[in-house]
Scaffold this motif. Structure first.
Motif, short mmCIF file in Angstrom:
data_model
loop_
_atom_site.label_atom_id
_atom_site.label_comp_id
_atom_site.label_asym_id
_atom_site.label_seq_id
_atom_site.Cartn_x
_atom_site.Cartn_y
_atom_site.Cartn_z
N SER A 70 0.84 -1.19 0.00
CA SER A 70 0.00 0.00 0.00
C SER A 70 0.88 1.24 0.00
O SER A 70 2.07 1.20 0.29
CB SER A 70 -0.89 -0.01 1.24
N ASN A 71 0.26 2.32 -0.34
CA ASN A 71 0.92 3.61 -0.29
C ASN A 71 -0.09 4.55 0.36
O ASN A 71 -1.27 4.56 -0.01
CB ASN A 71 1.26 4.07 -1.71
N PRO A 72 0.36 5.35 1.34
CA PRO A 72 -0.59 6.20 2.07
C PRO A 72 -1.34 7.18 1.16
O PRO A 72 -2.42 7.66 1.52
CB PRO A 72 0.29 6.95 3.07
N ARG A 73 -0.79 7.46 -0.02
CA ARG A 73 -1.47 8.42 -0.89
C ARG A 73 -2.55 7.79 -1.75
O ARG A 73 -3.17 8.45 -2.57
CB ARG A 73 -0.46 9.06 -1.84
N ASP A 75 -5.73 4.64 -2.02
CA ASP A 75 -6.47 3.61 -1.29
C ASP A 75 -6.67 2.35 -2.12
O ASP A 75 -7.51 1.53 -1.81
CB ASP A 75 -7.79 4.15 -0.71
#
Ligand code: ATP
Ligand code: MG
Length: 426
Positions: A70-73, A75
């Motif tokens: 995942s990447n926080p930027r 979803d």
């Protein structure tokens, strides 16, 4: 500073070992070419939902082995691919290959897969799978072709004593008929089965037959076999696959307990095993997945494939003491007896390389003797020596390392002479 170590269950494939991998991978590609399977390259990560739907919620892979990324930027729910079939079928649907005139679509893949498992010999968290998929034909001959391809791969690598275990897990309808009888048997011994099996009974009872636990195996010894519940059509398919295998002299044994871990398998299921490999004896697994393409939103097209890992192949080769014909050495090391010859050596190395000869020279200002040692370490087949005299009269001394034999060669003929000698050796 503390050192950062490699993640558990992964490995660095270092120079000296990577040659084995390159050899095996080249053989896999060549074999695929001969069987007319073309390469497909799909992303290393896919939507998590692809694996949930395509591999199946009740499988070990989806239940406990997936690495989500995942990447926080963003979803997006993404997962590193744990296997290859789901991605290939996604691409097949996405590119509408079912509409192509060339059917069946035959592809192969070769690349890393990721599963969170307990690492042990032949079981890694990142491993490389070679797999093929043939989509668009229900012909039992293609089941046999896929099995034959995997067997030939191992045979050409020099492995012996392999066996194909074969089963048919039927169609969804066959399995529905079998299920109630199987459940009756399993419920009778439910309390004595391992915890995993107890939970499998309700979700995917066929998988109880696949449990490695000795006690579970004994308790299910007399469980009704799926083979007794095949429709006439499914049974005919199974017989035809066996017939084609026999026609190619590929030995197999029927194992009615063989159920692949994946939910989408129908009809043919198979594994290739090696007797003495130990804890992990399965080298390759595969089978038919006639429900998968539709499950992933495509037209209802049948498919079959296998996957095998290079790690387990190399383990098997090591266990059987098979040496692959890989040579790590360079063709020619250019040594100089005087610093004045450095530029000439540098030019000669460049010439050799352009002529297709692998060549190198000293970059550490080594003395003559140390340069010869370096040539040995590099496994050079030849050493080309340039000294004062050779510089002056436009020659090079060519030494064959294996025999020690030396020959004076005109400077402008070195590349041609070497290329010719090396071609004669090959
Ligand atoms: P196993 O029962 O050994 O876990 P599996 O059913 O999970 O196998 P598949 O998903 O069918 O295996 O994968 C096909 C092949 O890939 C296996 O037969 C094996 O050769 C190889 N393989 C599977 N998992 C690993 C791993 N973690 N490391 C190395 N090779 C693997
Ligand atoms: Mg597994």
């Amino acid at each position: 500073m503390t050192r950062i170590q490699i993640p558990r269950g992964t490995q660095d494939i270092m120079p000296g070992t990577v040659e084995l991998w390159q050899y095996v991978e080249a053989r896999a590609r060549d074999l695929s070419r001969r069987y007319n399977y073309q390469e497909i390259r799909t992303p290393l990560f896919e939507s998590t939902e692809l694996f949930q739907r395509g591999v199946g919620e009740t499988t070990d892979i989806v239940e406990k082995e997936m690495y989500s990324v995942s990447n926080p930027r963003s979803d997006d729910a993404l997962t590193l691919r744990p296997e290859g079939t789901a991605g290939v079928v996604r691409a097949y649907v996405e590119h509408k290959l079912y509409g192509q005139p060339n059917q069946p679509v035959k592809v192969y893949y070769l690349g890393p897969m990721f599963r969170h498992e307990r690492p042990q010999a032949g079981r890694y968290r990142q491993f490389v799978q070679f797999g093929v998929e043939a989509i668009g034909s229900s012909d039992p001959a293609i089941d046999a072709e896929v099995i034959a391809l995997a067997m030939r791969f191992y045979q050409e690598m020099g492995l012996t004593g392999l066996s194909v275990e074969l089963n048919s897990v039927g169609t969804l309808e066959d399995r529905a008929r079998h299920r109630e009888h199987l459940l009756a048997h399993l419920n009778g011994v439910r309390s004595e089965l391992c915890a995993d099996c107890q939970s499998r009974i309700d979700r995917n009872p066929l998988r109880v037959l696949d449990c490695k636990n000795e006690k579970c195996r004994t308790l299910t010894k007399d469980a009704p076999s799926i083979l007794d519940y095949l429709s006439d059509e499914s049974a005919a398919h199974f017989e035809a696959v066996k017939g084609y295998l026999s026609a190619l002299n590929i030995p197999y044994t029927v194992n009615p307990r063989l159920v692949r871990g994946l939910d989408y398998y129908t009809l043919t299921a198979f594994e290739i095993k090696m007797a003495e490999i130990g804890a992990v004896e399965t080298l390759c697994g595969g089978g038919r997945y006639n429900g998968l393409v539709a499950e992933l939103g495509g037209e209802d097209m049948p498919g079959i494939g296998f996957a095998l890992s290079i790690e387990r192949l190399l383990l098997a080769l090591a266990k059987q003491g098979v040496q692959l014909p890989v040579s790590g050495g360079i063709d020619c090391f250019v040594a100089i007896q005087t610093p004045d010859a450095k530029q000439e050596a540098f030019i000669l190395v460049d010439e050799l390389r352009r002529a297709g000869v692998s060549a190198d020279l000293d970059y550490l200002d080594r003395k003559m003797k140390a340069q010869f040692k370096q040539a040995d370490r590099l496994g050079a087949a030849y050493t080309a020596i340039i000294g004062e005299a050779e510089l002056a009269n436009g020659t090079v001394v060519l030494k064959e390392m294996a025999t020690g034999e030396q020959q004076e060669v005109k400077r402008d003929q070195v590349a041609a002479v070497l290329a010719e000698r090396l071609a004669a050796r090959a």
